[in-house]
Design an enzyme around this catalytic site. Structure first.
Site, short mmCIF file in Angstrom:
data_model
loop_
_atom_site.label_atom_id
_atom_site.label_comp_id
_atom_site.label_asym_id
_atom_site.label_seq_id
_atom_site.Cartn_x
_atom_site.Cartn_y
_atom_site.Cartn_z
N THR A 147 48.07 -57.05 -18.61
CA THR A 147 48.97 -57.98 -17.92
C THR A 147 50.34 -57.91 -18.62
OG1 THR A 147 48.69 -59.88 -19.39
CG2 THR A 147 47.01 -59.59 -17.68
N TYR B 33 49.45 -68.60 -31.76
CA TYR B 33 48.61 -68.22 -30.62
C TYR B 33 47.13 -68.30 -31.00
CZ TYR B 33 46.74 -65.50 -26.72
OH TYR B 33 46.03 -65.09 -25.62
N ASN C 102 45.18 -71.77 -17.45
CA ASN C 102 45.33 -70.35 -17.81
C ASN C 102 46.73 -70.05 -18.34
OD1 ASN C 102 44.92 -67.26 -17.27
ND2 ASN C 102 46.68 -67.85 -15.99
N LYS D 123 44.24 -70.85 -29.36
CA LYS D 123 43.03 -70.44 -28.65
C LYS D 123 41.78 -71.02 -29.31
CE LYS D 123 45.15 -68.46 -25.38
NZ LYS D 123 45.14 -69.09 -24.05
N ASP E 96 56.12 -76.69 -15.19
CA ASP E 96 56.06 -76.32 -16.62
C ASP E 96 54.89 -77.11 -17.20
OD1 ASP E 96 56.29 -76.12 -19.38
OD2 ASP E 96 58.48 -75.93 -19.30
N1 LIG Z 1 46.64 -60.34 -21.70
C1 LIG Z 1 45.77 -60.44 -22.67
O1 LIG Z 1 45.50 -59.45 -23.42
C2 LIG Z 1 45.01 -61.73 -22.89
C3 LIG Z 1 43.88 -61.68 -23.74
C4 LIG Z 1 43.17 -62.85 -23.96
C5 LIG Z 1 43.55 -64.03 -23.35
N2 LIG Z 1 44.64 -64.06 -22.52
C6 LIG Z 1 44.99 -65.33 -21.91
O2 LIG Z 1 45.04 -65.19 -20.51
C7 LIG Z 1 45.92 -66.18 -19.97
C8 LIG Z 1 46.86 -65.54 -18.98
O3 LIG Z 1 47.70 -64.63 -19.66
P1 LIG Z 1 48.11 -63.23 -19.01
O4 LIG Z 1 47.56 -62.17 -19.85
O5 LIG Z 1 47.83 -63.25 -17.58
O6 LIG Z 1 49.69 -63.25 -19.32
P2 LIG Z 1 50.96 -63.42 -18.34
O7 LIG Z 1 50.95 -62.36 -17.31
O8 LIG Z 1 52.13 -63.53 -19.24
O9 LIG Z 1 50.67 -64.78 -17.64
C9 LIG Z 1 50.96 -66.04 -18.19
C10 LIG Z 1 51.19 -67.02 -17.06
O10 LIG Z 1 51.49 -68.28 -17.61
C11 LIG Z 1 52.69 -68.77 -17.00
N3 LIG Z 1 53.36 -69.67 -17.94
C12 LIG Z 1 53.85 -69.37 -19.17
N4 LIG Z 1 54.41 -70.47 -19.70
C13 LIG Z 1 54.27 -71.45 -18.80
C14 LIG Z 1 54.64 -72.82 -18.78
N5 LIG Z 1 55.28 -73.41 -19.81
N6 LIG Z 1 54.36 -73.54 -17.68
C15 LIG Z 1 53.72 -72.97 -16.63
N7 LIG Z 1 53.34 -71.71 -16.59
C16 LIG Z 1 53.62 -70.95 -17.67
C17 LIG Z 1 53.48 -67.53 -16.63
O11 LIG Z 1 54.33 -67.74 -15.51
P3 LIG Z 1 55.87 -68.25 -15.52
O12 LIG Z 1 56.61 -67.44 -16.52
O13 LIG Z 1 56.26 -68.02 -14.10
O14 LIG Z 1 55.79 -69.70 -15.88
C18 LIG Z 1 52.36 -66.61 -16.18
O15 LIG Z 1 52.00 -66.88 -14.84
C19 LIG Z 1 46.58 -66.85 -21.16
O16 LIG Z 1 45.90 -68.04 -21.45
C20 LIG Z 1 46.38 -65.85 -22.28
O17 LIG Z 1 46.40 -66.45 -23.53
C21 LIG Z 1 45.37 -62.91 -22.28
#
Ligand SMILES: NC(=O)c1ccc[n+]([C@@H]2O[C@H](COP(=O)([O-])OP(=O)(O)OC[C@H]3O[C@@H](n4cnc5c(N)ncnc54)[C@H](OP(=O)(O)O)[C@@H]3O)[C@@H](O)[C@H]2O)c1
Length: 326
Positions: free
Chosen positions: A192, A154, A89, A158, A62
């Site tokens: 995602t 959020y 990430n 960022k 975590d």
């Molecule tokens: N999707 C978008 O549109 C988007 C756009 C801009 C930026 N981003 C950024 O991209 C990054 C990845 O997001 P994503 O889109 O890939 O979303 P995602 O599929 O929800 O991935 C988030 C990851 O973070 C992990 N996580 C969440 N809370 C955690 C914690 N307390 N400790 C450890 N791991 C944790 C989750 O796994 P577990 O639940 O297994 O812990 C998962 O592997 C983030 O920084 C997000 O802000 C996403």
């Protein structure tokens, strides 16, 4: 830096961008240390990485727990002896008007998305300082440049990640640590499960607002940064155009984004029950994790790219005309 033979720690590797990045790093020959809370999903990603002939280690973590992040770095050092790349990430989202966001959830988003990155940077930079080289990649968002409505914690997180990057790069410059880099990545909307994972008190289902890019587009950008580090990299044409327009004309672009988010990110047809999502614990219904979130990234990107490129320009022109008239 050379990716083949390097050691990379990836947080949030159980799904989405982190999972796609870990797989791409493994394909390019890097040993990977995978962190997130879902142990089963991490083991599956670790096995997929090993199929590319590299070593991989899954460390359930975590990231909001400083001790757990310390253990993650120790496990990486014990197993591989060094850390060349650290990718912060792991993050969570929250969808709700400001006054309807429970304060505990507000704090949790900041703990994961800001303090989680801080803990990661401390471990990485300590190790990279001792090695004399290394690269930290912090995944932020274009929301860190153009904050959106209904996502205050959020958006704040960022923007904080971008500021952290500037501070760290300044310190590294003063310390003449030329071989240590901190890069910030700003993705636009990515296909995602992020939108399904976030807390939601808006009463409306959270959607991926088009245009939607693939997680692999971010993974490719991250690998490009490892080859040639830059302070910040925006992913995709639309992201770059939005950021450029915001720097030129912040007010009309913010007004345009507010309307877009209200229409395109929160459904007007599909209701959603109030829920903290998976911000406090991993999504039980999604134990295996996945890279994509079912938003059809590639197809939607191609279809909507042209439209989305034209819309902000049209909206900005209209807003400027309105402002001039008034
Ligand atoms: N999707 C978008 O549109 C988007 C756009 C801009 C930026 N981003 C950024 O991209 C990054 C990845 O997001 P994503 O889109 O890939 O979303 P995602 O599929 O929800 O991935 C988030 C990851 O973070 C992990 N996580 C969440 N809370 C955690 C914690 N307390 N400790 C450890 N791991 C944790 C989750 O796994 P577990 O639940 O297994 O812990 C998962 O592997 C983030 O920084 C997000 O802000 C996403």
């Amino acid at each position: 830096m050379k990716i083949r033979g390097s050691v990379a720690v990836v947080t949030g590797a159980s799904s989405g961008i982190g999972r796609a990045t870990a797989l791409r790093l493994a394909r390019r020959g890097a040993d990977v240390v995978l962190a997130a809370r879902r142990g089963e999903a991490l083991q599956e990603v670790a096995a997929q990485c090993r199929r590319h002939g590299v070593r991989s280690l899954a460390v359930p973590t975590d990231v909001a727990d400083e001790r757990a992040v310390r253990v993650l770095a120790e496990r990486a050092r014990e197993e591989f002896g060094r850390i060349d790349v650290w990718i912060n990430n792991a993050a969570v989202g929250s969808f709700a008007p400001f006054l309807q966001t429970p304060l505990a959830d507000f704090r949790r988003v900041l703990d994961v998305n800001v303090m989680g990155y801080v803990y990661g940077c401390r471990q990485a930079l300590e190790q990279m300082g001792a090695q004399g080289a290394g690269t930290v990649i912090n995944v932020a968002s274009i929301v860190g440049e153009v904050p959106q409505p209904y996502t205050a914690p959020y958006s704040m997180s960022k923007a904080a990640v971008r500021a952290l990057g500037v501070s760290l790069r300044s310190e590294l410059r003063l310390a003449r640590a030329r071989n240590i880099h901190v890069c910030t990545v700003l993705p636009p909307t990515i296909d995602t499960p992020f939108f399904q994972h976030g807390a939601n008190y808006s009463g409306r289902r959270a959607l991926a607002m088009p245009p939607v890019y693939t997680a692999d587009a971010v993974a490719r950008q991250i690998l490009r940064l490892l080859g040639r580090p830059r302070p910040e990299a925006v992913v995709g044409l639309i992201g770059r155009s939005l950021v450029a327009q915001h720097r030129l004309m912040p007010r009309p672009v913010e007004a345009f984004m507010a309307v877009q988010v209200d229409r395109g990110q929160l459904s007007r047809r599909e209701p959603a029950a109030p829920s903290p999502g998976s911000i406090y614990g991993p999504a039980a219904a999604d134990a295996a994790g996945s890279v994509d979130g079912g938003w059809h990234g590639r197809a939607r990107t191609v279809r909507r790219n042209t439209l989305a490129a034209l819309l902000p320009a049209a909206a900005v022109a209209a807003a400027v005309r309105r402002q001039r008239r008034s």
